[in-house]
Design an enzyme around this catalytic site. Structure first.
Site, mmCIF file in Angstrom:
data_model
loop_
_atom_site.group_PDB
_atom_site.id
_atom_site.type_symbol
_atom_site.label_atom_id
_atom_site.label_comp_id
_atom_site.label_asym_id
_atom_site.label_seq_id
_atom_site.Cartn_x
_atom_site.Cartn_y
_atom_site.Cartn_z
ATOM 1 N N CYS A 151 -19.067 -14.848 -5.401
ATOM 2 C CA CYS A 151 -19.780 -14.813 -6.843
ATOM 3 C C CYS A 151 -19.113 -13.803 -7.612
ATOM 4 C CB CYS A 151 -21.139 -14.591 -6.644
ATOM 5 S SG CYS A 151 -22.113 -14.201 -7.891
ATOM 6 N N CYS A 154 -21.587 -11.515 -9.791
ATOM 7 C CA CYS A 154 -22.351 -10.438 -9.116
ATOM 8 C C CYS A 154 -21.412 -9.257 -8.869
ATOM 9 C CB CYS A 154 -22.736 -11.057 -7.606
ATOM 10 S SG CYS A 154 -23.287 -12.516 -7.680
ATOM 11 N N ASP A 155 -20.236 -9.798 -8.333
ATOM 12 C CA ASP A 155 -19.060 -8.587 -7.528
ATOM 13 C C ASP A 155 -17.981 -8.226 -8.239
ATOM 14 O OD1 ASP A 155 -20.867 -8.951 -5.329
ATOM 15 O OD2 ASP A 155 -19.737 -10.383 -4.540
#
Ligand code: NAP
Length: 333
Positions: A151, A154-155
């Site tokens: 992701c 997200c990261d």
């Protein structure tokens, strides 16, 4: 119009209020297809619920979305928040659970979930999308969350000033790589062929980006590190040469597959590669069950677009409404 917000996370089973009634439509899946179906179903006056493992589907893991009507540029998770807000406006419950099976019960359907709950509905819209593919190489699971990610939005911020690699050559890999350039000092793209599958718009950006280097004809053999990921062991597919690439992060973006076992359990007619067969009205081989989005055969494999999923979701709700009125009448409640 009620503005009550009803997202329901069920760790210990759903309330009697949610399980004890007969719904007109239960939507399985909370991506753009499912959310769009929910809005249309609610506006048709159908009693509606969404049961989904996660909210937003693939869009929640997407980087910048630049081709969804009405938004010149919006991050995937932000677009999901907009969808969710829209669904909540119509007071449709979003139940966080996994549907494991669906069975016919006379004129109705029984829906069984992982939490052990049972729901009853006159129709079902399957909008479950696809499951992310894994590389299945040594180290992938060990370093998941410690350098390996599925992701980018997200990261990506965790890799500020670091060196990362994206595996894959499609739109998801392209979008992840471009997002990562906003944080990382260097972004490798590891692609197994010598040509990208990503759309031309992305290809032009990738090929000319100063931070991006594409490793053509290259596959990942292993991911290695200590407490965190340190390097990827790669192999060239043309020469066979094996070499190591020092990296802090590896983003795996190699596409997805439909949940075939689940579809087979329900008894749906499927394409050879496991996608749900529907007609242009999103009707499946089982009357009363509709399907929309990335899990249907009708959607071109290389054109998994949010706008297509949303359109199919709306059509599925339209078909469910017509079926319900024909079969159960307007005074069914
Ligand atoms: P995809 O189009 O199926 O691409 C997957 C990529 O991963 C391909 O380049 C494939 O290589 C590679 N790959 C597959 N299995 C692999 C393996 N085991 N090892 C190494 N490489 C592997 O998947 P996607 O990029 O996730 O896109 C899925 C759909 O969503 C597409 O329809 C896409 O258009 C859509 N999408 C659109 C956008 C957008 O902004 N418009 C953004 C994201 C996704 P080969 O090329 O050799 O097959």
């Amino acid at each position: 119009m009620s503005l009550k917000i009803t997202v329901t996370k069920m760790d210990f089973g759903a309330s009697e209020e949610l399980t004890g009634k007969v719904y007109d439509v239960i939507i399985v899946g909370g991506g753009p297809a499912g959310m769009s179906a929910a809005i249309y179903a609610a506006r048709y006056g159908l009693t509606t619920a969404i049961i989904t493992e996660e909210i937003g589907g693939q869009v929640a893991k997407a980087g910048w979305v630049e081709n969804y009507l009405g938004y010149t540029r919006i991050m995937g998770p932000d677009l999901v928040s907009k969808f969710e807000e829209h669904v909540k406006y119509y007071n449709v419950p979003i139940i966080i659970d996994v549907v494991e099976n669906v069975e016919r019960a006379g004129d109705l359907f029984k829906i069984y979930t992982m939490n052990g709950d049972e729901y009853t509905s006159r129709t079902i819209i399957l909008a479950v999308g696809e499951r992310r593919r894994k590389l299945n190489v040594p180290g992938e699971d060990t370093y998941n969350g410690r350098g390996v990610s599925y992701c980018a939005p997200c990261d990506a911020p965790l890799f500020k000033g670091k060196v990362v690699a994206v595996v894959g050559g499609g739109d998801s890999a392209a979008s992840a790589a471009l997002l990562l350039t906003e944080y990382a000092s260097k972004v490798y793209i590891i692609h197994r062929r010598n040509q990208l599958r990503a759309e031309k718009y992305y290809q032009d950006l990738l090929l000319h980006h100063p931070k991006i280097e594409i490793l053509w004809n290259t596959v990942v053999k292993e991911l290695k590190g200590d407490k965190v990921l340190r390097k990827a062991v790669l192999q060239r597919t043309d020469t066979g040469e094996v070499f190591e690439l020092p990296v802090d992060g590896v983003f795996i973006e190699i596409g997805a597959e439909p949940p075939v076992d689940f579809f087979k359990r329900i008894g749906l007619e499927l394409s050879k590669d496991g996608y749900i067969k529907t007609n242009h009205l999103m009707e499946t081989s089982i009357p009363g069950i509709y399907a929309a989005g990335d899990c249907v055969d009708l959607t071109p494999r290389d054109f998994r677009q949010i706008v297509v999923a949303a359109g199919q979701g709306a059509l599925a709700a339209y078909s469910a409404y017509n079926y319900i009125v024909r079969k159960f009448g307007m005074n069914r409640h």
